[in-house]
Enzyme design. Sequence first.
Site, PDB file in Angstrom:
ATOM      1  N   ALA A  66       0.783  -1.310  -0.022  1.00  0.00           N
ATOM      2  CA  ALA A  66       0.005   0.116   0.148  1.00  0.00           C
ATOM      3  C   ALA A  66       0.766   1.246  -0.044  1.00  0.00           C
ATOM      4  CB  ALA A  66      -0.963  -0.068   1.136  1.00  0.00           C
ATOM      5  N   GLY A 111       0.720  -5.102   0.718  1.00  0.00           N
ATOM      6  CA  GLY A 111      -0.769  -5.003  -0.253  1.00  0.00           C
ATOM      7  C   GLY A 111      -0.240  -6.076  -1.344  1.00  0.00           C
ATOM      8  N   GLU A 114      -0.283  -9.543  -0.678  1.00  0.00           N
ATOM      9  CA  GLU A 114      -1.907  -9.776  -0.171  1.00  0.00           C
ATOM     10  C   GLU A 114      -2.535  -9.953  -1.546  1.00  0.00           C
ATOM     11  OE1 GLU A 114      -1.648  -6.528   2.511  1.00  0.00           O
ATOM     12  OE2 GLU A 114      -2.415  -8.029   3.991  1.00  0.00           O
ATOM     13  N   GLU A 134       5.055  -4.984   7.100  1.00  0.00           N
ATOM     14  CA  GLU A 134       4.136  -4.161   7.794  1.00  0.00           C
ATOM     15  C   GLU A 134       4.672  -4.063   9.277  1.00  0.00           C
ATOM     16  OE1 GLU A 134       2.879  -6.446   5.893  1.00  0.00           O
ATOM     17  OE2 GLU A 134       1.296  -5.339   4.570  1.00  0.00           O
TER      18      GLU A 134
HETATM   19  N1  CO8 Z   1       4.593   3.442  -0.757  1.00  0.00           N
HETATM   20  C1  CO8 Z   1       5.105   4.535  -1.301  1.00  0.00           C
HETATM   21  N2  CO8 Z   1       6.180   4.842  -2.171  1.00  0.00           N
HETATM   22  C2  CO8 Z   1       7.012   3.608  -2.202  1.00  0.00           C
HETATM   23  C3  CO8 Z   1       6.671   2.626  -1.511  1.00  0.00           C
HETATM   24  C4  CO8 Z   1       5.411   2.121  -0.812  1.00  0.00           C
HETATM   25  N3  CO8 Z   1       5.011   1.111  -0.252  1.00  0.00           N
HETATM   26  N4  CO8 Z   1       7.767   1.673  -1.695  1.00  0.00           N
HETATM   27  C5  CO8 Z   1       8.357   2.136  -2.550  1.00  0.00           C
HETATM   28  N5  CO8 Z   1       8.211   3.509  -2.651  1.00  0.00           N
HETATM   29  C6  CO8 Z   1       8.805   4.618  -3.456  1.00  0.00           C
HETATM   30  C7  CO8 Z   1      10.231   5.085  -2.469  1.00  0.00           C
HETATM   31  O1  CO8 Z   1       9.736   6.009  -1.387  1.00  0.00           O
HETATM   32  C8  CO8 Z   1      10.977   5.499  -3.746  1.00  0.00           C
HETATM   33  O2  CO8 Z   1      10.383   6.920  -3.828  1.00  0.00           O
HETATM   34  P1  CO8 Z   1      11.606   8.212  -4.058  1.00  0.00           P
HETATM   35  O3  CO8 Z   1      12.320   7.570  -5.279  1.00  0.00           O
HETATM   36  O4  CO8 Z   1      10.426   9.374  -4.361  1.00  0.00           O
HETATM   37  O5  CO8 Z   1      12.299   8.346  -2.918  1.00  0.00           O
HETATM   38  C9  CO8 Z   1      10.739   4.904  -4.809  1.00  0.00           C
HETATM   39  O6  CO8 Z   1       9.469   4.145  -4.381  1.00  0.00           O
HETATM   40  C10 CO8 Z   1      11.912   3.717  -5.025  1.00  0.00           C
HETATM   41  O7  CO8 Z   1      11.968   2.996  -3.772  1.00  0.00           O
HETATM   42  P2  CO8 Z   1      13.319   2.914  -3.032  1.00  0.00           P
HETATM   43  O8  CO8 Z   1      14.310   4.003  -3.227  1.00  0.00           O
HETATM   44  O9  CO8 Z   1      12.995   2.568  -1.564  1.00  0.00           O
HETATM   45  O10 CO8 Z   1      13.943   1.441  -3.705  1.00  0.00           O
HETATM   46  P3  CO8 Z   1      14.837   0.420  -3.076  1.00  0.00           P
HETATM   47  O11 CO8 Z   1      15.116  -0.336  -4.143  1.00  0.00           O
HETATM   48  O12 CO8 Z   1      15.931   1.329  -2.164  1.00  0.00           O
HETATM   49  O13 CO8 Z   1      13.887  -0.191  -2.151  1.00  0.00           O
HETATM   50  C11 CO8 Z   1      11.739  -1.663  -1.332  1.00  0.00           C
HETATM   51  C12 CO8 Z   1      13.035  -1.179  -2.405  1.00  0.00           C
HETATM   52  C13 CO8 Z   1      12.896  -2.650  -0.407  1.00  0.00           C
HETATM   53  C14 CO8 Z   1      10.845  -2.294  -1.935  1.00  0.00           C
HETATM   54  C15 CO8 Z   1      11.580  -0.272  -0.525  1.00  0.00           C
HETATM   55  O14 CO8 Z   1      11.143   0.656  -1.307  1.00  0.00           O
HETATM   56  C16 CO8 Z   1      10.579  -0.711   0.518  1.00  0.00           C
HETATM   57  O15 CO8 Z   1      10.906  -0.910   1.449  1.00  0.00           O
HETATM   58  N6  CO8 Z   1       9.352  -0.230   0.274  1.00  0.00           N
HETATM   59  C17 CO8 Z   1       8.239  -0.318   1.264  1.00  0.00           C
HETATM   60  C18 CO8 Z   1       7.889  -1.831   1.272  1.00  0.00           C
HETATM   61  C19 CO8 Z   1       6.681  -1.876   2.578  1.00  0.00           C
HETATM   62  O16 CO8 Z   1       6.892  -1.459   3.414  1.00  0.00           O
HETATM   63  N7  CO8 Z   1       5.533  -2.212   1.885  1.00  0.00           N
HETATM   64  C20 CO8 Z   1       4.495  -2.476   2.976  1.00  0.00           C
HETATM   65  C21 CO8 Z   1       3.606  -1.317   2.813  1.00  0.00           C
HETATM   66  S1  CO8 Z   1       2.126  -1.268   3.993  1.00  0.00           S
HETATM   67  C22 CO8 Z   1       0.991  -2.319   3.365  1.00  0.00           C
HETATM   68  O17 CO8 Z   1       1.286  -2.799   2.394  1.00  0.00           O
HETATM   69  C23 CO8 Z   1      -0.138  -2.363   4.135  1.00  0.00           C
HETATM   70  C24 CO8 Z   1      -1.440  -2.807   3.632  1.00  0.00           C
HETATM   71  C25 CO8 Z   1      -2.552  -2.818   4.412  1.00  0.00           C
HETATM   72  C26 CO8 Z   1      -2.850  -1.217   4.633  1.00  0.00           C
HETATM   73  C27 CO8 Z   1      -4.131  -0.787   5.406  1.00  0.00           C
HETATM   74  C28 CO8 Z   1      -4.491   0.530   5.489  1.00  0.00           C
HETATM   75  C29 CO8 Z   1      -4.579   1.127   6.633  1.00  0.00           C
END
Ligand code: CO8
Length: 263
Positions: A66, A111, A114, A134
Amino acid sequence: MAYENILYDVNDGIAVITFSRPKALNALNGALLDELVQALGEIAVDEDIRVLVLTGAGEKSFVAGADITEIAKCNTLQAKLFARKGQAVISRLQELAIPVIAAVNGFALGGGSEMALACDFIYASENAMFGLPEITLGIIPGFGGTQRLPRLVGLNRAKEMIFTGNMLPAAEARDIGLVNKVVPLDTLMAETLKTASAIAAKGKVSLRAAKQVINAGIHADLATGCAMEVDAFALCMASEDAKEGTTAFLEKRKAEFKGGLEG
Ligand code: CO8
């Protein structure tokens, strides 16, 4: 509706939805979920579509979860509404009458995992990574992950993934039964579409019946599930496909399924 966060294509009875928010590794925001609902609605009423494939744009990510920029702003009520919205979309995906394959081409996190879990099965590229991270954000999965993951890989594997938030590489995900097949990234779509085409060539009525009975039966006791199978089997026998399939076998030719219900 014009799509801005997904790509939607249909060819030879196979629909492909590609999550496409490259700047955010295809993370799921509210607008993308709205577009997905719309596309699933179109698919649900199009009887020429026989299989759906989900994938992510680019070479790095299926869906990185998400959108954390949206989650970060949520108060308790908004979090509840966003989780409900995500769950409703993912349930709608799971309930589609046709087979759905996830072609996971990189990160499938939160997500994203999921979403893949709600598909009928998953093919993954060698660089794919699965995880429910998460817990590292101080939250828990909210799009069905605490429920679908244990059902698929067992309680203890699911707890380890959810409690640690660790990512699982594709090959390990295959070893625990989360993924059916792992292939090089540049062959992922070809391999997935090959399987999708093989499925699409089968009988429309029998495919839908098989999916319905498997999904309904898994939540029932064995006797109830077997009774559902008897009814669905009998329904299939009333279809043109059953007549064609059995006749083609006896005539030693390949069946040409047309999909009608009347015998
Ligand atoms: N949301 C928003 N932006 C994201 C997300 C995300 N989930 N993942 C990556 N991005 C963005 C980064 O912020 C970055 O943006 P910018 O270039 O503007 O800084 C761009 O994508 C590229 O990402 P990275 O530079 O971080 O790339 P890396 O190769 O270094 O890392 C990863 C890749 C490991 C995937 C890393 O980006 C990461 O850890 N992302 C987050 C993953 C995460 O935690 N996902 C779970 C999210 S929570 C969720 O899904 C809950 C679902 C239920 C929600 C219920 C709602 C209340």
